[in-house]
Scaffold this motif. Structure first.
Motif, PDB file in Angstrom:
ATOM      1  N   ASN A   2       0.835  -1.196   0.000  1.00 34.56           N
ATOM      2  CA  ASN A   2       0.000   0.000   0.000  1.00 34.56           C
ATOM      3  C   ASN A   2       0.869   1.246   0.000  1.00 34.56           C
ATOM      4  O   ASN A   2       1.743   1.398   0.841  1.00 34.56           O
ATOM      5  CB  ASN A   2      -0.880   0.056   1.258  1.00 34.56           C
ATOM      6  N   THR A   3       0.597   2.140  -0.946  1.00 35.26           N
ATOM      7  CA  THR A   3       1.283   3.425  -0.999  1.00 35.26           C
ATOM      8  C   THR A   3       0.237   4.524  -0.981  1.00 35.26           C
ATOM      9  O   THR A   3      -0.739   4.475  -1.730  1.00 35.26           O
ATOM     10  CB  THR A   3       2.159   3.557  -2.253  1.00 35.26           C
ATOM     11  N   LEU A   4       0.452   5.491  -0.122  1.00 43.17           N
ATOM     12  CA  LEU A   4      -0.447   6.629   0.014  1.00 43.17           C
ATOM     13  C   LEU A   4       0.247   7.878  -0.502  1.00 43.17           C
ATOM     14  O   LEU A   4       1.370   8.178  -0.109  1.00 43.17           O
ATOM     15  CB  LEU A   4      -0.843   6.815   1.486  1.00 43.17           C
ATOM     16  N   PHE A   5      -0.441   8.590  -1.370  1.00 44.76           N
ATOM     17  CA  PHE A   5       0.026   9.876  -1.879  1.00 44.76           C
ATOM     18  C   PHE A   5      -0.848  10.956  -1.261  1.00 44.76           C
ATOM     19  O   PHE A   5      -2.073  10.887  -1.357  1.00 44.76           O
ATOM     20  CB  PHE A   5      -0.114   9.948  -3.408  1.00 44.76           C
ATOM     21  N   ILE A   6      -0.227  11.948  -0.644  1.00 44.81           N
ATOM     22  CA  ILE A   6      -0.953  13.087  -0.099  1.00 44.81           C
ATOM     23  C   ILE A   6      -0.528  14.308  -0.900  1.00 44.81           C
ATOM     24  O   ILE A   6       0.650  14.663  -0.919  1.00 44.81           O
ATOM     25  CB  ILE A   6      -0.655  13.290   1.402  1.00 44.81           C
ATOM     26  N   LEU A   7      -1.498  14.924  -1.578  1.00 39.15           N
ATOM     27  CA  LEU A   7      -1.215  16.101  -2.404  1.00 39.15           C
ATOM     28  C   LEU A   7      -1.821  17.327  -1.751  1.00 39.15           C
ATOM     29  O   LEU A   7      -2.961  17.273  -1.260  1.00 39.15           O
ATOM     30  CB  LEU A   7      -1.790  15.915  -3.807  1.00 39.15           C
ATOM     31  N   ASN A   8      -1.073  18.425  -1.754  1.00 37.03           N
ATOM     32  CA  ASN A   8      -1.493  19.665  -1.107  1.00 37.03           C
ATOM     33  C   ASN A   8      -1.599  20.855  -2.048  1.00 37.03           C
ATOM     34  O   ASN A   8      -2.309  21.803  -1.747  1.00 37.03           O
ATOM     35  CB  ASN A   8      -0.488  20.040   0.001  1.00 37.03           C
ATOM     36  N   ASP A   9      -0.880  20.852  -3.156  1.00 37.27           N
ATOM     37  CA  ASP A   9      -0.796  22.032  -4.015  1.00 37.27           C
ATOM     38  C   ASP A   9      -1.940  22.113  -5.017  1.00 37.27           C
ATOM     39  O   ASP A   9      -2.498  21.092  -5.441  1.00 37.27           O
ATOM     40  CB  ASP A   9       0.522  22.039  -4.788  1.00 37.27           C
ATOM     41  N   ARG A  25      -0.087   7.132 -10.779  1.00 37.14           N
ATOM     42  CA  ARG A  25      -0.560   6.342 -11.920  1.00 37.14           C
ATOM     43  C   ARG A  25       0.474   5.295 -12.332  1.00 37.14           C
ATOM     44  O   ARG A  25       0.147   4.135 -12.565  1.00 37.14           O
ATOM     45  CB  ARG A  25      -0.872   7.256 -13.095  1.00 37.14           C
ATOM     46  N   ALA A  26       1.726   5.706 -12.423  1.00 36.56           N
ATOM     47  CA  ALA A  26       2.780   4.768 -12.815  1.00 36.56           C
ATOM     48  C   ALA A  26       2.911   3.636 -11.805  1.00 36.56           C
ATOM     49  O   ALA A  26       3.041   2.465 -12.176  1.00 36.56           O
ATOM     50  CB  ALA A  26       4.104   5.509 -12.965  1.00 36.56           C
ATOM     51  N   LEU A  27       2.863   3.960 -10.529  1.00 33.70           N
ATOM     52  CA  LEU A  27       2.995   2.941  -9.491  1.00 33.70           C
ATOM     53  C   LEU A  27       1.805   1.984  -9.492  1.00 33.70           C
ATOM     54  O   LEU A  27       1.965   0.784  -9.257  1.00 33.70           O
ATOM     55  CB  LEU A  27       3.144   3.603  -8.115  1.00 33.70           C
ATOM     56  N   SER A  28       0.612   2.505  -9.773  1.00 34.38           N
ATOM     57  CA  SER A  28      -0.582   1.649  -9.769  1.00 34.38           C
ATOM     58  C   SER A  28      -0.522   0.571 -10.839  1.00 34.38           C
ATOM     59  O   SER A  28      -1.221  -0.435 -10.741  1.00 34.38           O
ATOM     60  CB  SER A  28      -1.841   2.486  -9.946  1.00 34.38           C
ATOM     61  N   LYS A  29       0.312   0.757 -11.845  1.00 34.50           N
ATOM     62  CA  LYS A  29       0.456  -0.234 -12.916  1.00 34.50           C
ATOM     63  C   LYS A  29       1.419  -1.360 -12.557  1.00 34.50           C
ATOM     64  O   LYS A  29       1.498  -2.362 -13.269  1.00 34.50           O
ATOM     65  CB  LYS A  29       0.916   0.460 -14.199  1.00 34.50           C
ATOM     66  N   GLU A  30       2.153  -1.186 -11.470  1.00 33.00           N
ATOM     67  CA  GLU A  30       3.093  -2.217 -11.030  1.00 33.00           C
ATOM     68  C   GLU A  30       2.338  -3.350 -10.333  1.00 33.00           C
ATOM     69  O   GLU A  30       1.341  -3.110  -9.652  1.00 33.00           O
ATOM     70  CB  GLU A  30       4.122  -1.619 -10.074  1.00 33.00           C
ATOM     71  N   PRO A  31       2.815  -4.578 -10.483  1.00 37.19           N
ATOM     72  CA  PRO A  31       2.139  -5.716  -9.846  1.00 37.19           C
ATOM     73  C   PRO A  31       2.101  -5.566  -8.314  1.00 37.19           C
ATOM     74  O   PRO A  31       3.044  -5.072  -7.707  1.00 37.19           O
ATOM     75  CB  PRO A  31       3.000  -6.927 -10.232  1.00 37.19           C
ATOM     76  N   GLU A  32       0.996  -5.987  -7.751  1.00 38.89           N
ATOM     77  CA  GLU A  32       0.805  -6.046  -6.295  1.00 38.89           C
ATOM     78  C   GLU A  32       0.926  -4.690  -5.604  1.00 38.89           C
ATOM     79  O   GLU A  32       1.293  -4.623  -4.434  1.00 38.89           O
ATOM     80  CB  GLU A  32       1.764  -7.059  -5.677  1.00 38.89           C
ATOM     81  N   GLN A  33       0.614  -3.619  -6.318  1.00 36.70           N
ATOM     82  CA  GLN A  33       0.632  -2.286  -5.728  1.00 36.70           C
ATOM     83  C   GLN A  33      -0.796  -1.799  -5.515  1.00 36.70           C
ATOM     84  O   GLN A  33      -1.625  -1.922  -6.411  1.00 36.70           O
ATOM     85  CB  GLN A  33       1.372  -1.292  -6.625  1.00 36.70           C
ATOM     86  N   ARG A  34      -1.055  -1.242  -4.354  1.00 42.41           N
ATOM     87  CA  ARG A  34      -2.339  -0.610  -4.067  1.00 42.41           C
ATOM     88  C   ARG A  34      -2.051   0.864  -3.793  1.00 42.41           C
ATOM     89  O   ARG A  34      -1.291   1.187  -2.877  1.00 42.41           O
ATOM     90  CB  ARG A  34      -3.006  -1.246  -2.857  1.00 42.41           C
ATOM     91  N   VAL A  35      -2.632   1.721  -4.604  1.00 40.78           N
ATOM     92  CA  VAL A  35      -2.377   3.156  -4.507  1.00 40.78           C
ATOM     93  C   VAL A  35      -3.623   3.861  -3.992  1.00 40.78           C
ATOM     94  O   VAL A  35      -4.736   3.586  -4.433  1.00 40.78           O
ATOM     95  CB  VAL A  35      -1.974   3.723  -5.889  1.00 40.78           C
TER      96      VAL A  35
END
Length: 113
Positions: A2-9, A25-35
């Motif tokens: 699991n990877t969490l992106f927090i955007l503020n700008d 988006r790029a990371l979500s295409k990798e196997p076994e990644q949850r974004v």
């Protein structure tokens, strides 16, 4: 993982949110990644539906739709900017700080832009 992106700008003016959405988006295409992506502060405007940008320029709303995972928007931040639930792109939704805390607690990585 699991990877969490927090955007503020804000979606335009700097490229921080743009680059965060690109990486999500790029990371979500990798196997076994949850974004998961959480937009707060001025970044909630990234998810505003109906954005019209000059030809050849990126559209932040399109990028939010293509982020590849769950997209939560800070409800307090939406209210402060007059952004209604029915004005956000498909796949994005109003969220809470409580949910952000839960996402953070379960994330293997947290990236802040």
């Amino acid at each position: 993982m699991n990877t969490l992106f927090i955007l503020n700008d804000a979606p335009y003016g700097s490229e921080r949110s743009y680059n965060g959405l690109r990486l999500a988006r790029a990371l979500s295409k990798e196997p076994e990644q949850r974004v998961r992506v959480f937009l707060m502060g001025d970044a909630v405007a990234c998810a505003k539906a109906g954005q019209k940008v000059p030809a050849g320029y990126y559209n932040a709303a399109d990028m939010v739709r293509m982020a590849g995972g769950e997209v939560g928007l800070c409800g307090t931040c939406m209210d402060a900017r007059g952004l209604r639930d029915d004005e956000v792109v498909q796949g994005a939704r109003r969220s809470t700080l409580k949910e952000l805390a839960e996402w953070t607690a379960t994330a293997a990585k947290v990236l802040v832009f």
